[in-house]
Structure formats: C-alpha cells, structure tokens
Write a protein that holds these residues in place. Sequence first.
Motif, mmCIF file in Angstrom:
data_model
loop_
_atom_site.group_PDB
_atom_site.id
_atom_site.type_symbol
_atom_site.label_atom_id
_atom_site.label_comp_id
_atom_site.label_asym_id
_atom_site.label_seq_id
_atom_site.Cartn_x
_atom_site.Cartn_y
_atom_site.Cartn_z
ATOM 1 N N VAL A 210 8.979 71.304 58.265
ATOM 2 C CA VAL A 210 8.059 71.541 57.155
ATOM 3 C C VAL A 210 7.113 70.343 57.032
ATOM 4 C CG1 VAL A 210 7.910 72.031 54.688
ATOM 5 C CG2 VAL A 210 9.872 72.859 56.010
ATOM 6 N N VAL A 211 5.809 70.644 56.907
ATOM 7 C CA VAL A 211 4.797 69.586 56.814
ATOM 8 C C VAL A 211 3.772 69.980 55.757
ATOM 9 C CG1 VAL A 211 3.076 68.237 58.082
ATOM 10 C CG2 VAL A 211 5.049 69.181 59.300
ATOM 11 N N ASP A 212 3.389 69.014 54.917
ATOM 12 C CA ASP A 212 2.310 69.296 53.965
ATOM 13 C C ASP A 212 0.974 69.181 54.713
ATOM 14 O OD1 ASP A 212 0.869 66.517 53.085
ATOM 15 O OD2 ASP A 212 2.978 66.186 53.579
ATOM 16 N N PRO A 213 -0.057 69.913 54.269
ATOM 17 C CA PRO A 213 -1.335 69.947 54.996
ATOM 18 C C PRO A 213 -1.988 68.579 55.177
ATOM 19 C CG PRO A 213 -1.286 71.654 53.317
ATOM 20 C CD PRO A 213 -0.059 70.808 53.120
ATOM 21 N N LYS A 214 -1.891 67.680 54.225
ATOM 22 C CA LYS A 214 -2.515 66.353 54.360
ATOM 23 C C LYS A 214 -1.837 65.532 55.456
ATOM 24 C CE LYS A 214 -4.207 66.117 49.647
ATOM 25 N NZ LYS A 214 -4.100 65.475 48.336
ATOM 26 N N SER A 215 -0.519 65.585 55.516
ATOM 27 C CA SER A 215 0.208 64.847 56.549
ATOM 28 C C SER A 215 -0.060 65.403 57.936
ATOM 29 C CB SER A 215 1.712 64.875 56.278
ATOM 30 O OG SER A 215 2.037 64.151 55.124
ATOM 31 N N LEU A 216 -0.238 66.716 58.029
ATOM 32 C CA LEU A 216 -0.438 67.360 59.322
ATOM 33 C C LEU A 216 -1.645 66.783 60.058
ATOM 34 C CD1 LEU A 216 0.666 69.421 61.282
ATOM 35 C CD2 LEU A 216 -0.715 71.165 60.132
ATOM 36 N N LEU A 217 -2.659 66.347 59.325
ATOM 37 C CA LEU A 217 -3.837 65.753 59.951
ATOM 38 C C LEU A 217 -3.472 64.522 60.780
ATOM 39 C CD1 LEU A 217 -6.293 65.919 56.923
ATOM 40 C CD2 LEU A 217 -6.289 67.402 58.944
ATOM 41 N N TYR A 218 -2.448 63.786 60.364
ATOM 42 C CA TYR A 218 -2.060 62.542 61.024
ATOM 43 C C TYR A 218 -0.942 62.708 62.046
ATOM 44 C CZ TYR A 218 -4.664 60.615 57.120
ATOM 45 O OH TYR A 218 -5.648 60.343 56.207
ATOM 46 N N ILE A 219 -0.171 63.792 61.937
ATOM 47 C CA ILE A 219 1.010 63.917 62.799
ATOM 48 C C ILE A 219 1.004 65.174 63.668
ATOM 49 C CG2 ILE A 219 2.447 62.474 61.326
ATOM 50 C CD1 ILE A 219 3.718 65.018 60.211
ATOM 51 N N ASP A 220 -0.104 65.906 63.692
ATOM 52 C CA ASP A 220 -0.179 67.094 64.533
ATOM 53 C C ASP A 220 0.112 66.721 65.989
ATOM 54 O OD1 ASP A 220 -0.630 69.727 65.333
ATOM 55 O OD2 ASP A 220 -2.757 69.349 65.686
ATOM 56 N N GLY A 221 0.997 67.461 66.616
ATOM 57 C CA GLY A 221 1.357 67.201 68.006
ATOM 58 C C GLY A 221 2.523 66.243 68.174
#
Length: 107
Positions: free
Chosen positions: A63-74
């Motif tokens: 589970v990832v919040d949308p703001k964090s996903l910008l930094y940890i995608d992949g």
Amino acid sequence: MAITLTESAAKHVTRYLSNREKGVGVRVGVKTTGCSGLAYVLEFVDELAAEDQVFESRGVKVVVDPKSLLYIDGTELDFVKEGLNEGFKFNNPNVASECGCGESFNV
C-alpha cells in the motif's frame, strides 16, 4: 507504476502478518526528514484509505499513498540479513544521493 517485494521480504511480511493475526498488507512511504531530505516509512496496514494505491507482489498487498509513490515508484523492497543485523532494504531507482549514514535520501 509498481512497488515489488523480493521473495525474502514477502516471506518476512507474510510471517509477521500471520503472527499479528490481522492486517491487509504493508504500507511503504516517505517522510521529510534527515540530512538528505526523505526517509522511508514502513508499517503494517489494518485498513485501507480511499486514496491508497495498492499493488500485489508475491501474494502481499503493498500500500502506497499517492504523494509517496512519486518518490518510490519502481522500488523493490528486500529483507536482508548481514551478520547479526537484519532489516528491510529499499532498492529505489529514483535515488540521486543518500546521506552518509544511509538513513535518508533525495531524488
């Protein structure tokens, strides 16, 4: 967009969730802190929020919040044992640099 787990990380999370006897998965995120700007946050999830992004990797919900996903995608989350130490390791392709102690990073 995805966050994945190695087999070792998936086994560790699955074992921990089983011992807790509750939880839907693991939350991976970032927070502003440290000398490089960002640090990882890892916690077990009992309830999903409406804005959460949910990925499944090796049978575990990540589970990832949308703001964090910008930094940890992949990012690939691993669980490693080195001597007497063990813990999660984040293999994040977005990291530009890390602080000397390895506790924070920037993209």
